[in-house]
Design an enzyme around this catalytic site. Sequence first.
Site, PDB file in Angstrom:
ATOM      1  N   LYS A 184       0.890  -1.244   0.075  1.00  0.00           N
ATOM      2  CA  LYS A 184      -0.215   0.196   0.039  1.00  0.00           C
ATOM      3  C   LYS A 184       0.691   1.166  -0.017  1.00  0.00           C
ATOM      4  O   LYS A 184       0.674   2.224  -0.809  1.00  0.00           O
ATOM      5  CB  LYS A 184      -0.781  -0.047   1.370  1.00  0.00           C
ATOM      6  CG  LYS A 184      -1.521   1.155   1.552  1.00  0.00           C
ATOM      7  CD  LYS A 184      -2.333   1.437   2.781  1.00  0.00           C
ATOM      8  CE  LYS A 184      -1.837   1.846   4.091  1.00  0.00           C
ATOM      9  NZ  LYS A 184      -1.643   3.042   4.171  1.00  0.00           N
TER      10      LYS A 184
ATOM     11  N   ARG B  61      -4.970  10.212   3.114  1.00  0.00           N
ATOM     12  CA  ARG B  61      -3.953  11.344   3.447  1.00  0.00           C
ATOM     13  C   ARG B  61      -2.855  11.311   2.465  1.00  0.00           C
ATOM     14  O   ARG B  61      -2.024  12.319   2.136  1.00  0.00           O
ATOM     15  CB  ARG B  61      -3.315  10.948   4.630  1.00  0.00           C
ATOM     16  CG  ARG B  61      -4.001  11.539   6.024  1.00  0.00           C
ATOM     17  CD  ARG B  61      -3.015  11.091   7.015  1.00  0.00           C
ATOM     18  NE  ARG B  61      -1.739  11.745   6.982  1.00  0.00           N
ATOM     19  CZ  ARG B  61      -1.891  12.994   7.696  1.00  0.00           C
ATOM     20  NH1 ARG B  61      -2.902  13.546   8.199  1.00  0.00           N
ATOM     21  NH2 ARG B  61      -0.683  13.805   7.512  1.00  0.00           N
TER      22      ARG B  61
ATOM     23  N   ASP C 119      -5.002  12.949  12.455  1.00  0.00           N
ATOM     24  CA  ASP C 119      -5.793  11.596  12.392  1.00  0.00           C
ATOM     25  C   ASP C 119      -5.555  10.754  13.821  1.00  0.00           C
ATOM     26  O   ASP C 119      -4.979  11.231  14.560  1.00  0.00           O
ATOM     27  CB  ASP C 119      -5.619  10.901  11.092  1.00  0.00           C
ATOM     28  CG  ASP C 119      -4.053  10.257  10.991  1.00  0.00           C
ATOM     29  OD1 ASP C 119      -3.418  10.295  11.902  1.00  0.00           O
ATOM     30  OD2 ASP C 119      -3.631  10.127   9.805  1.00  0.00           O
TER      31      ASP C 119
ATOM     32  N   ASP D  95       4.230   0.500  11.731  1.00  0.00           N
ATOM     33  CA  ASP D  95       3.062   0.000  11.288  1.00  0.00           C
ATOM     34  C   ASP D  95       2.850  -1.767  11.764  1.00  0.00           C
ATOM     35  O   ASP D  95       1.728  -1.839  11.643  1.00  0.00           O
ATOM     36  CB  ASP D  95       3.131  -0.227   9.978  1.00  0.00           C
ATOM     37  CG  ASP D  95       2.831   1.269   9.248  1.00  0.00           C
ATOM     38  OD1 ASP D  95       2.423   2.235   9.807  1.00  0.00           O
ATOM     39  OD2 ASP D  95       3.351   1.473   8.084  1.00  0.00           O
TER      40      ASP D  95
HETATM   41  N1  EPU Z   1       6.581  14.590  10.258  1.00  0.00           N
HETATM   42  C1  EPU Z   1       6.743  15.660  10.676  1.00  0.00           C
HETATM   43  N2  EPU Z   1       6.904  16.797   9.742  1.00  0.00           N
HETATM   44  C2  EPU Z   1       6.711  16.470   8.233  1.00  0.00           C
HETATM   45  C3  EPU Z   1       6.766  15.032   8.059  1.00  0.00           C
HETATM   46  C4  EPU Z   1       6.507  14.085   9.117  1.00  0.00           C
HETATM   47  O1  EPU Z   1       6.878  16.334  11.970  1.00  0.00           O
HETATM   48  O2  EPU Z   1       7.116  17.357   7.618  1.00  0.00           O
HETATM   49  C5  EPU Z   1       6.605  13.754  11.525  1.00  0.00           C
HETATM   50  C6  EPU Z   1       5.139  12.968  11.566  1.00  0.00           C
HETATM   51  O3  EPU Z   1       4.145  13.877  12.115  1.00  0.00           O
HETATM   52  C7  EPU Z   1       5.480  11.582  12.284  1.00  0.00           C
HETATM   53  C8  EPU Z   1       6.830  11.400  11.646  1.00  0.00           C
HETATM   54  O4  EPU Z   1       7.297  12.426  11.111  1.00  0.00           O
HETATM   55  O5  EPU Z   1       5.405  11.684  13.519  1.00  0.00           O
HETATM   56  C9  EPU Z   1       7.101  10.322  10.495  1.00  0.00           C
HETATM   57  O6  EPU Z   1       6.078  10.797   9.409  1.00  0.00           O
HETATM   58  P1  EPU Z   1       6.612  10.224   8.131  1.00  0.00           P
HETATM   59  O7  EPU Z   1       6.488  11.459   7.091  1.00  0.00           O
HETATM   60  O8  EPU Z   1       7.645   9.347   8.239  1.00  0.00           O
HETATM   61  O9  EPU Z   1       5.116   9.229   7.822  1.00  0.00           O
HETATM   62  P2  EPU Z   1       4.302   9.471   6.446  1.00  0.00           P
HETATM   63  O10 EPU Z   1       4.744   9.602   5.167  1.00  0.00           O
HETATM   64  O11 EPU Z   1       3.109  10.199   6.896  1.00  0.00           O
HETATM   65  C10 EPU Z   1       4.348   6.713   6.008  1.00  0.00           C
HETATM   66  C11 EPU Z   1       3.113   5.755   5.820  1.00  0.00           C
HETATM   67  C12 EPU Z   1       2.606   5.513   7.165  1.00  0.00           C
HETATM   68  C13 EPU Z   1       4.006   4.697   7.989  1.00  0.00           C
HETATM   69  C14 EPU Z   1       4.939   6.062   8.174  1.00  0.00           C
HETATM   70  C15 EPU Z   1       6.384   5.706   8.525  1.00  0.00           C
HETATM   71  C16 EPU Z   1       1.966   6.335   3.615  1.00  0.00           C
HETATM   72  C17 EPU Z   1       0.913   6.416   2.932  1.00  0.00           C
HETATM   73  N3  EPU Z   1       2.144   6.262   5.156  1.00  0.00           N
HETATM   74  O12 EPU Z   1       3.629   8.150   6.653  1.00  0.00           O
HETATM   75  O13 EPU Z   1       2.031   4.167   7.217  1.00  0.00           O
HETATM   76  O14 EPU Z   1       3.904   4.385   9.585  1.00  0.00           O
HETATM   77  O15 EPU Z   1       5.202   6.349   6.775  1.00  0.00           O
HETATM   78  O16 EPU Z   1       6.949   4.612   8.257  1.00  0.00           O
HETATM   79  O17 EPU Z   1       2.905   5.705   3.210  1.00  0.00           O
HETATM   80  C18 EPU Z   1      -0.156   2.877   7.667  1.00  0.00           C
HETATM   81  O18 EPU Z   1       0.238   2.292   6.592  1.00  0.00           O
HETATM   82  O19 EPU Z   1      -0.644   2.467   8.608  1.00  0.00           O
HETATM   83  C19 EPU Z   1       0.788   4.328   7.928  1.00  0.00           C
HETATM   84  C20 EPU Z   1       0.442   5.116   8.764  1.00  0.00           C
END
Ligand code: EPU
Length: 423
Positions: A22, A92, A116, A304
């Site tokens: 995903k 998202r 969320d 995850d």
């Molecule tokens: N963060 C910031 N600032 C930013 C970006 C992120 O503070 O500009 C923080 C977030 O708030 C969070 C942390 O950094 O606390 C990690 O966020 P990240 O950007 O790495 O995660 P994401 O891209 O929002 C993706 C996956 C998540 C997975 C995370 C970490 C997708 C669609 N989502 O999220 O997947 O947990 O990376 O591996 O790729 C899931 O599948 O259940 C899921 C939540």
Amino acid sequence: MEHIRVVGGARLTGDVTVTGAKNSVLKLMAASLLAEGHTTITSVPEILDVDDMGVVLTRLGVTVEHVGSAVHIDVPAELGTEIDYALVRRMRAAINLLGPLLARCGRARVALPGGDNIGSRALDMHVGGLAKMGAQIESEHGYLIAHAPSLTGAQVFLDFPSVGATENLLMAGVLAKGTTVIDNAAREPEIVDLCTMLSEMGAQIGGAGTSTLEVEGVERLRPTEHETVPDRIVVGTFAMAAAMSQGDITVHGARPEHLELVLYKLAEAGATVEAAGRSIRVTMDRRPRAVDVVTLPYPGFPTDLQPMAMALAAVSDGAAMITENVFEARFMFVDELVRLGADVRTDGHHAVVRGRAKLSGAPVRATDVRAGAGLVLAGIVADGVTDVSDVFHIDRGYAGFVGQLRGLGAEVSRVEGAESLTF
Ligand code: EPU
């Protein structure tokens, strides 16, 4: 509303096959916007998030067809540039269209997703990085409004190896003028998958899989055909299910090297883990031993899989400390696990789980996709009936989960939920 009903007590045994991830395919679909023409992505799971990303792309003027396990995407010369709140709220990952839209169209208007069920999820690194590349980005009336008549390569240091920010900056960098260096970049297999697809499209990217990505911008990219990397989180979910239920499961279509720490932890818990080629067999012939887990960006233990690790700890022998370092609110589901009889105490981002020999079935609510899967696994090792509601969360990320679990011997089905009460 449908529930997933689990009658506990089964020992899961047999074979299961996983498809694409995903968290990769959504970004691969976003990347397809970078080249006019026909891109095909294969090994695509049939999940709600893929359908929703298809809807988002369609609203931008793209034609999307999901046939079997392939998604065919026809990208026109001119693209729409607005993504409204209704779409971002549902999915998202639509925020990952900001980079490609800026690169292709020089502008984008994308709704802010808001918080969320797993935390506040800021976008400062996405916005700060794109601004360094010359984009002007303002936040107005709940939207990010971005303009960049031309993007210029820049050196960007991320405060944290954010998956989403790394992906947005990569997709902006591939068509920018000059060199973009992303330092402290995320190293997840899904990022490597995105780099591979972008390279197949003609992008010049160095350092994939390391914490420094170097992108040499090119004039234009070409469409491609690309196979999605296997879903390591789904693989890990079944591996945990084998350990928890004292079962014997072989997962096919996996990349064992993407789960090294998870498999190591399962072995520490007492499981026999055998990895051969694209298969992983996990066997457990006794009650698992409690093991501590600390979530971290890849190659650390994936956030995850934290709910599944907590469910495993809930039935293990001994006490385990689970530390969540990635999403602040990912312990929200703990109260649901406690409804199943788990002994969990949280303090900030630590949870102490004292294992019990058995959990006891109860109605619980999936608070997000992974919490939902963790609760279904907990139901399998609980006495009696567990009804998991809000299953749409699970449908966002697990294709045919109930059917796969039934194939492994679990007594699990989808049932219509109880009539809602009116007062
Ligand atoms: N963060 C910031 N600032 C930013 C970006 C992120 O503070 O500009 C923080 C977030 O708030 C969070 C942390 O950094 O606390 C990690 O966020 P990240 O950007 O790495 O995660 P994401 O891209 O929002 C993706 C996956 C998540 C997975 C995370 C970490 C997708 C669609 N989502 O999220 O997947 O947990 O990376 O591996 O790729 C899931 O599948 O259940 C899921 C939540």
